[in-house]
Design a protein around this motif. Structure first.
Motif, PDB file in Angstrom:
ATOM      1  N   GLY A  60      48.190  55.995  29.038  1.00  0.00           N
ATOM      2  CA  GLY A  60      47.293  57.142  28.932  1.00  0.00           C
ATOM      3  C   GLY A  60      47.716  58.302  29.818  1.00  0.00           C
ATOM      4  N   ALA A  61      46.929  59.371  29.757  1.00  0.00           N
ATOM      5  CA  ALA A  61      47.236  60.561  30.556  1.00  0.00           C
ATOM      6  C   ALA A  61      47.104  60.224  32.036  1.00  0.00           C
ATOM      7  CB  ALA A  61      46.289  61.690  30.180  1.00  0.00           C
ATOM      8  N   LEU A  62      48.086  60.648  32.811  1.00  0.00           N
ATOM      9  CA  LEU A  62      48.063  60.403  34.250  1.00  0.00           C
ATOM     10  C   LEU A  62      48.010  61.725  34.990  1.00  0.00           C
ATOM     11  CD1 LEU A  62      50.954  57.768  34.505  1.00  0.00           C
ATOM     12  CD2 LEU A  62      48.493  57.291  34.700  1.00  0.00           C
ATOM     13  N   GLY A 191      45.840  32.643  38.516  1.00  0.00           N
ATOM     14  CA  GLY A 191      46.873  33.078  37.594  1.00  0.00           C
ATOM     15  C   GLY A 191      46.413  34.114  36.588  1.00  0.00           C
ATOM     16  N   SER A 192      45.086  34.321  36.473  1.00  0.00           N
ATOM     17  CA  SER A 192      44.626  35.373  35.561  1.00  0.00           C
ATOM     18  C   SER A 192      44.900  36.737  36.202  1.00  0.00           C
ATOM     19  CB  SER A 192      43.146  35.195  35.236  1.00  0.00           C
ATOM     20  OG  SER A 192      42.374  35.397  36.400  1.00  0.00           O
ATOM     21  N   GLN A 193      44.979  37.743  35.349  1.00  0.00           N
ATOM     22  CA  GLN A 193      45.467  39.031  35.857  1.00  0.00           C
ATOM     23  C   GLN A 193      44.466  39.772  36.740  1.00  0.00           C
ATOM     24  OE1 GLN A 193      47.041  41.187  32.468  1.00  0.00           O
ATOM     25  NE2 GLN A 193      48.902  39.939  32.450  1.00  0.00           N
ATOM     26  N   GLY A 194      43.163  39.588  36.465  1.00  0.00           N
ATOM     27  CA  GLY A 194      42.176  40.265  37.296  1.00  0.00           C
ATOM     28  C   GLY A 194      42.036  41.733  36.932  1.00  0.00           C
ATOM     29  N   ALA A 195      41.242  42.426  37.723  1.00  0.00           N
ATOM     30  CA  ALA A 195      40.893  43.810  37.401  1.00  0.00           C
ATOM     31  C   ALA A 195      42.000  44.767  37.834  1.00  0.00           C
ATOM     32  CB  ALA A 195      39.590  44.182  38.094  1.00  0.00           C
ATOM     33  N   TYR A 196      41.837  46.015  37.378  1.00  0.00           N
ATOM     34  CA  TYR A 196      42.835  47.034  37.722  1.00  0.00           C
ATOM     35  C   TYR A 196      42.188  48.410  37.653  1.00  0.00           C
ATOM     36  CZ  TYR A 196      47.285  49.603  37.597  1.00  0.00           C
ATOM     37  OH  TYR A 196      48.323  50.447  37.879  1.00  0.00           O
ATOM     38  N   VAL A 197      42.582  49.256  38.574  1.00  0.00           N
ATOM     39  CA  VAL A 197      42.031  50.615  38.616  1.00  0.00           C
ATOM     40  C   VAL A 197      42.292  51.354  37.300  1.00  0.00           C
ATOM     41  CG1 VAL A 197      44.098  51.492  39.777  1.00  0.00           C
ATOM     42  CG2 VAL A 197      41.971  52.764  39.956  1.00  0.00           C
ATOM     43  N   GLY A 198      43.371  50.996  36.626  1.00  0.00           N
ATOM     44  CA  GLY A 198      43.689  51.648  35.345  1.00  0.00           C
ATOM     45  C   GLY A 198      43.140  50.894  34.143  1.00  0.00           C
ATOM     46  N   GLU A 201      43.695  46.468  30.276  1.00  0.00           N
ATOM     47  CA  GLU A 201      44.745  46.625  29.257  1.00  0.00           C
ATOM     48  C   GLU A 201      45.991  47.241  29.891  1.00  0.00           C
ATOM     49  OE1 GLU A 201      41.753  47.971  29.035  1.00  0.00           O
ATOM     50  OE2 GLU A 201      40.725  47.053  27.319  1.00  0.00           O
ATOM     51  N   ALA A 202      45.775  48.205  30.750  1.00  0.00           N
ATOM     52  CA  ALA A 202      46.903  48.864  31.410  1.00  0.00           C
ATOM     53  C   ALA A 202      47.647  47.859  32.288  1.00  0.00           C
ATOM     54  CB  ALA A 202      46.423  50.046  32.245  1.00  0.00           C
ATOM     55  N   LYS A 203      46.900  47.016  32.983  1.00  0.00           N
ATOM     56  CA  LYS A 203      47.536  46.026  33.852  1.00  0.00           C
ATOM     57  C   LYS A 203      48.379  45.058  33.019  1.00  0.00           C
ATOM     58  CE  LYS A 203      46.432  43.173  37.878  1.00  0.00           C
ATOM     59  NZ  LYS A 203      45.350  42.861  38.818  1.00  0.00           N
ATOM     60  N   ALA A 204      47.816  44.612  31.885  1.00  0.00           N
ATOM     61  CA  ALA A 204      48.552  43.691  31.013  1.00  0.00           C
ATOM     62  C   ALA A 204      49.834  44.359  30.500  1.00  0.00           C
ATOM     63  CB  ALA A 204      47.662  43.268  29.849  1.00  0.00           C
TER      64      ALA A 204
END
Lengths: 214, 190
Positions: A60-62, A191-198, A201-204
């Motif tokens: 997305g837009a950064l 082992g799960s990815q957890g949350a992300y500021v972005g 989906e962005a983290k994945a």
């Protein structure tokens, strides 16, 4: 007798009396040119405390913002770019201007990163938005190499407060320089990815990009 | 897990909501909001050919002091005041009012052509700037601040150092002379 003016904030020419209608015709072209010159002049005069630009990316837009010291903020669209700019005006300096050239290097390196032609960023960074323990956590994140991950607990163990697992989570969530300071490589102990500021989906996407899975 | 908490900004405490009472918006938004009005003011005060420089000087000066102006309530009046000072500096430097445009038409112009129309529009604008420059200073300023910048007469009076009634009268007299000048010019031209 006084004419009622709506508000010149709209930039509408309708509020100008008919006698002046011809005066506003070339205004927007002239303004674009003047604003462009003004931004260069402001930078030249050392008055451009925070320069910013917005770039497109696969996540997305950064928003990229930089001080004279270096890149100070990378923000995802979901954070609200206007809100981030308001916040920069309050916490860094209100002298905030759209001025793409200061962010050229950051934009180029991010492009290369998303094209998988770059694994490490070579940019001057300004960490003034992260103090204390948060700053300490961010300093350790580049130790997690490209394509690797580490748990919040593992990162905590590297710091002066090895039990502060939750605080590591907070430091990642509030990372002012996501992507460049790789908080996306910090995942949950299970082992799960957890949350992300972005966003998750962005983290994945980032972890897949770095693992070469595409 | 606390990592799930979405924060509004890197600063944390400021959050993502509306700015605090005395906080200043990014200067970029000041330029975007007021740039056009200030350009009109500059053109009105020093004429179109010198307005660009005065506009630049105005916004640079504004940017320089901006961090210490959280108490300013009327941002537009603040900028107009700076523009006025820069226009005074300009007039002091050049010690003359903007020159009237040199002969406006040589030869009759065709009709219907877009180029001709835009030339005519520019000439029309030049006539207005020239007529503005012919006004006595107080009338000129009153017309520019009220009719071009949209400031209320109370704010105009503050800039001119006179009363609201005097500002209103100066603007009215100015508009009257302006229309007289313009009517004359247009007649001569056609």
């Amino acid at each position: 007798m006084e004419q009622h003016f709506v508000d010149s904030e709209t930039g509408s020419t309708a509020l100008v009396p008919a006698d002046f209608a011809s005066l506003t015709r070339d205004e927007s072209t002239a303004l674009d040119r003047l604003t462009e010159l003004f931004r260069s002049a402001a930078a030249g005069a050392g008055l451009l405390d925070v320069a910013y630009r917005i770039v497109d990316s696969p996540v997305g837009a950064l928003l990229l913002a930089g001080t004279e010291r270096g890149l100070v903020r990378v923000a995802f669209a979901r954070e609200g770019h206007d809100a981030v700019l308001e916040s920069l005006a309050t916490t860094v300096s209100p002298r905030v201007l759209l001025a793409p050239s200061r962010l050229d290097a950051a934009a180029r390196e991010l492009d290369e990163y998303f094209a998988r032609q770059r694994q490490d960023f070579d940019l001057a960074l300004d960490f003034q938005l992260a103090a204390g323990f948060r700053r300490e956590v961010l300093a350790h994140l580049p130790d997690i190499g490209y394509g690797h991950t580490a748990s919040y607990a593992t990162v905590a163990a590297l710091t002066s407060s090895p039990r502060a697992v939750r605080a590591v989570g907070t430091a990642c969530a509030r990372n002012p320089l996501p992507l460049v300071v790789p908080c996306h490589r910090v995942i949950r102990s299970d082992g799960s990815q957890g949350a992300y500021v972005g966003g998750v989906e962005a983290k994945a996407l980032l972890l897949a990009l770095e693992s070469g899975a595409q | 897990m606390s990592a799930a908490v979405k924060t509004g900004s890197g600063a944390g405490s400021a959050g993502s909501g509306a700015p605090a009472g005395d906080s200043l918006p990014p200067f970029e938004s000041i330029v975007a909001t007021h740039g056009a009005t200030i350009l009109r003011v500059c053109r009105g005060l020093v004429g179109p050919h010198n307005a660009d420089d005065v506009w630049q000087e105005t916004f640079l000066a504004a940017l320089r002091v901006y961090p210490s102006t959280a108490g300013v309530l009327n941002r537009e009046a603040w900028l107009v005041t700076i523009a006025r000072n820069k226009a005074v500096d300009h007039h002091r430097r050049t010690a003359r009012v903007p020159e009237p445009v040199e002969s406006v038409g040589d030869g009759p112009l065709g009709v219907g052509d877009a180029v001709v129309r835009s030339v005519e529009a520019a000439e029309e604008a030049e006539l207005v700037w020239t007529a503005l420059a012919l006004l006595p200073p107080t009338q000129r300023e009153a017309v520019v601040y009220h009719h071009l910048a949209g400031l209320r007469y109370a704010a105009v009076a503050e800039l001119l150092g006179n009363s609201e009634a005097a500002a209103r009268r100066a603007a009215a007299d100015g508009m009257k002379s302006l229309r007289a000048h313009l009517g004359q010019n247009r007649k001569e031209d056609s």
